[in-house]
Design a protein around this motif. Structure first.
Motif, short mmCIF file in Angstrom:
data_model
loop_
_atom_site.label_atom_id
_atom_site.label_comp_id
_atom_site.label_asym_id
_atom_site.label_seq_id
_atom_site.Cartn_x
_atom_site.Cartn_y
_atom_site.Cartn_z
N LYS A 217 -52.08 -49.63 11.30
CA LYS A 217 -53.50 -49.49 11.68
C LYS A 217 -54.26 -48.56 10.74
O LYS A 217 -55.41 -48.80 10.42
CB LYS A 217 -53.60 -48.92 13.11
CG LYS A 217 -53.52 -49.97 14.18
CD LYS A 217 -53.59 -49.40 15.57
CE LYS A 217 -53.49 -50.54 16.57
NZ LYS A 217 -53.14 -50.16 17.89
N TYR A 218 -53.61 -47.46 10.34
CA TYR A 218 -54.36 -46.40 9.67
C TYR A 218 -54.00 -46.20 8.20
O TYR A 218 -54.48 -45.26 7.58
CB TYR A 218 -54.20 -45.09 10.45
CG TYR A 218 -54.77 -45.23 11.85
CD1 TYR A 218 -56.13 -45.47 12.03
CD2 TYR A 218 -53.95 -45.20 12.97
CE1 TYR A 218 -56.65 -45.64 13.32
CE2 TYR A 218 -54.46 -45.37 14.24
CZ TYR A 218 -55.82 -45.59 14.40
OH TYR A 218 -56.34 -45.76 15.67
N THR A 219 -53.16 -47.08 7.63
CA THR A 219 -52.86 -46.99 6.20
C THR A 219 -53.52 -48.17 5.50
O THR A 219 -53.13 -49.31 5.72
CB THR A 219 -51.33 -47.03 5.95
OG1 THR A 219 -50.70 -46.09 6.81
CG2 THR A 219 -51.02 -46.71 4.51
N PRO A 220 -54.54 -47.88 4.67
CA PRO A 220 -55.20 -48.97 3.97
C PRO A 220 -54.19 -49.79 3.16
O PRO A 220 -53.31 -49.24 2.50
CB PRO A 220 -56.19 -48.25 3.03
CG PRO A 220 -56.45 -46.94 3.71
CD PRO A 220 -55.15 -46.57 4.38
N SER A 223 -52.34 -53.86 6.23
CA SER A 223 -52.71 -55.05 7.00
C SER A 223 -53.97 -55.64 6.39
O SER A 223 -54.73 -54.96 5.70
CB SER A 223 -52.95 -54.70 8.47
OG SER A 223 -54.09 -53.87 8.59
N GLU A 224 -54.15 -56.92 6.64
CA GLU A 224 -55.36 -57.61 6.17
C GLU A 224 -56.20 -57.92 7.40
O GLU A 224 -55.68 -58.40 8.41
CB GLU A 224 -54.94 -58.90 5.46
CG GLU A 224 -56.09 -59.60 4.77
CD GLU A 224 -55.66 -60.92 4.14
OE1 GLU A 224 -56.56 -61.64 3.68
OE2 GLU A 224 -54.46 -61.25 4.15
N GLU A 225 -57.47 -57.59 7.31
CA GLU A 225 -58.38 -57.88 8.42
C GLU A 225 -59.36 -58.96 7.96
O GLU A 225 -60.06 -58.77 6.97
CB GLU A 225 -59.15 -56.63 8.86
CG GLU A 225 -58.30 -55.60 9.56
CD GLU A 225 -57.54 -54.67 8.60
OE1 GLU A 225 -58.08 -54.40 7.51
OE2 GLU A 225 -56.42 -54.25 8.94
N THR A 279 -62.89 -45.11 11.56
CA THR A 279 -62.46 -44.76 10.21
C THR A 279 -62.84 -45.91 9.26
O THR A 279 -63.34 -46.94 9.69
CB THR A 279 -60.93 -44.54 10.15
OG1 THR A 279 -60.28 -45.79 10.42
CG2 THR A 279 -60.46 -43.51 11.15
N GLU A 280 -62.53 -45.71 7.96
CA GLU A 280 -62.86 -46.75 6.97
C GLU A 280 -62.11 -48.05 7.23
O GLU A 280 -62.55 -49.12 6.83
CB GLU A 280 -62.50 -46.27 5.55
CG GLU A 280 -63.39 -45.16 5.01
CD GLU A 280 -62.88 -43.77 5.36
OE1 GLU A 280 -62.09 -43.64 6.32
OE2 GLU A 280 -63.27 -42.81 4.68
N THR A 281 -60.94 -47.96 7.89
CA THR A 281 -60.15 -49.17 8.13
C THR A 281 -60.36 -49.74 9.54
O THR A 281 -59.64 -50.64 9.95
CB THR A 281 -58.65 -48.87 7.93
OG1 THR A 281 -58.27 -47.79 8.79
CG2 THR A 281 -58.33 -48.50 6.50
N SER A 282 -61.32 -49.20 10.28
CA SER A 282 -61.48 -49.59 11.69
C SER A 282 -62.08 -50.99 11.86
O SER A 282 -62.83 -51.49 11.02
CB SER A 282 -62.34 -48.56 12.43
OG SER A 282 -61.67 -47.33 12.48
N LEU A 286 -66.06 -53.20 11.13
CA LEU A 286 -65.95 -54.41 10.29
C LEU A 286 -66.66 -55.58 10.95
O LEU A 286 -67.45 -56.29 10.31
CB LEU A 286 -64.47 -54.75 10.05
CG LEU A 286 -64.18 -56.12 9.43
CD1 LEU A 286 -64.80 -56.25 8.03
CD2 LEU A 286 -62.68 -56.40 9.37
#
Length: 312
Positions: A217-220, A223-225, A279-282, A286
């Motif tokens: 979840k929190y490591t850019p 995972s691909e969203e 966060t930036e990856t949330s 998006l």
């Protein structure tokens, strides 16, 4: 600036839960957005600053919460803010408490006609033998997770019954109640709700882990969203409808994000987040971006909803 003008905001982040680090990261992104919007803010950490905030509550127009997990997302902080008369975005006391307990929210989903994975809640008083018997009944692989933690903390996928005890102990290590649930392998999606309207569906593709766990979840890059999700129009509408039903069933307001899994065209609801990550990856930011909201515009919208509903 919109009709709400320049606000003075108490920005709450940190707290004492295992999601403290994620909360503080999100707050840094929110700070930049508030600065861009021209609002004034002051930072408060619920771990130590609540007495100070109580004394100074009248100085602020509202609070903005970037707090996750127990003590921040379970109704405790919401009750405190209600008692000092400070409006805040997101669910109130009841909605926060209902959504935080995965066992209770699951029962409510079922009552609302939503599909959920087969599972059961166990307390620390339950003997391991009873838990093991249930595990054998639903079969392996299965999921063991704490009932009231977020960010997949303490969650395990157990493929073999010899590993069950270790997974149960790990979950009980962070919670007094745990859930055993049938493991479903399928397409992971999440549906954000903003102002009682569904946002575009996000598809989550973990690249390393088989589940969307804390690290993924929190490591850019882990995972691909994909947004909008690669779904048929029928499944997209159904997922959005499920997200809205979950939101309303749990008595939420302003925004939420419900995680689901699709197995052979059947959608199963897993859990709902009442203070989605920032966060930036949330994922909610998006989905909002695809719907046309820049990150500052999303924050502004949440502030407008907070002030609109402060007397309701």
């Amino acid at each position: 600036m919109s009709s709400i003008g320049v606000l003075k905001i108490a920005l709450l982040a940190g707290g004492t839960s295992s999601e403290r680090e994620v909360s503080l990261k999100g707050a840094e992104v929110v700070k930049k957005a508030l600065e861009k919007l021209g609002h004034k803010y002051e930072f408060f950490d619920p771990a130590q600053d609540l007495p100070k905030l109580a004394q100074r509550a009248k100085e602020f127009d509202c609070a903005f919460l970037v707090v996750h997990g127990p003590g921040g997302e379970d109704g405790t902080l919401q009750g405190f803010l209600d008692s000092i008369g400070l409006p805040y975005q997101g669910a109130g006391v009841l909605g926060s408490a209902l959504a935080m307990h995965k066992g209770i929210s699951k029962s409510l989903y079922k009552l609302a006609g939503l599909n959920v994975p087969e599972g059961k809640t166990f307390s620390k008083d339950s003997s391991f033998e009873i838990i093991k018997t249930y595990g054998e009944k639903i079969g392996f692989p299965l999921v063991v997770k704490p009932a009231t933690q977020g960010s997949s903390i303490g969650l395990s996928v157990v493929k073999d019954k010899k590993d069950l005890k270790k997974a149960v102990e790990a979950a009980f290590n962070v919670d007094r109640e745990i859930i055993l649930e049938k493991y479903l392998k399928g397409k992971e999606i999440t549906v954000g709700i903003l102002d009682d309207k569904p946002l575009p569906v996000v598809e989550i593709v973990p690249k390393v882990s088989e589940i969307f766990d804390y690290e993924t979840k929190y490591t850019p890059g882990l995972s691909e969203e994909i947004c909008p999700a690669r779904l048929s129009e029928r499944l997209t509408k159904k997922a959005q409808e499920y997200g809205l039903i979950a939101h309303k069933t749990l008595k939420l307001r302003h925004y939420s994000r419900t995680d689901m899994i699709i197995v052979e065209d059947e959608i199963y609801v897993l859990e709902t987040n009442t203070i989605p990550g920032m966060t930036e990856t949330s994922l909610l930011p998006l989905a909002a971006k695809v719907a046309g909201y820049s990150f500052p515009a999303l924050i502004q919208k949440l502030l407008e909803l907070t002030l609109r509903d402060k007397n309701t």
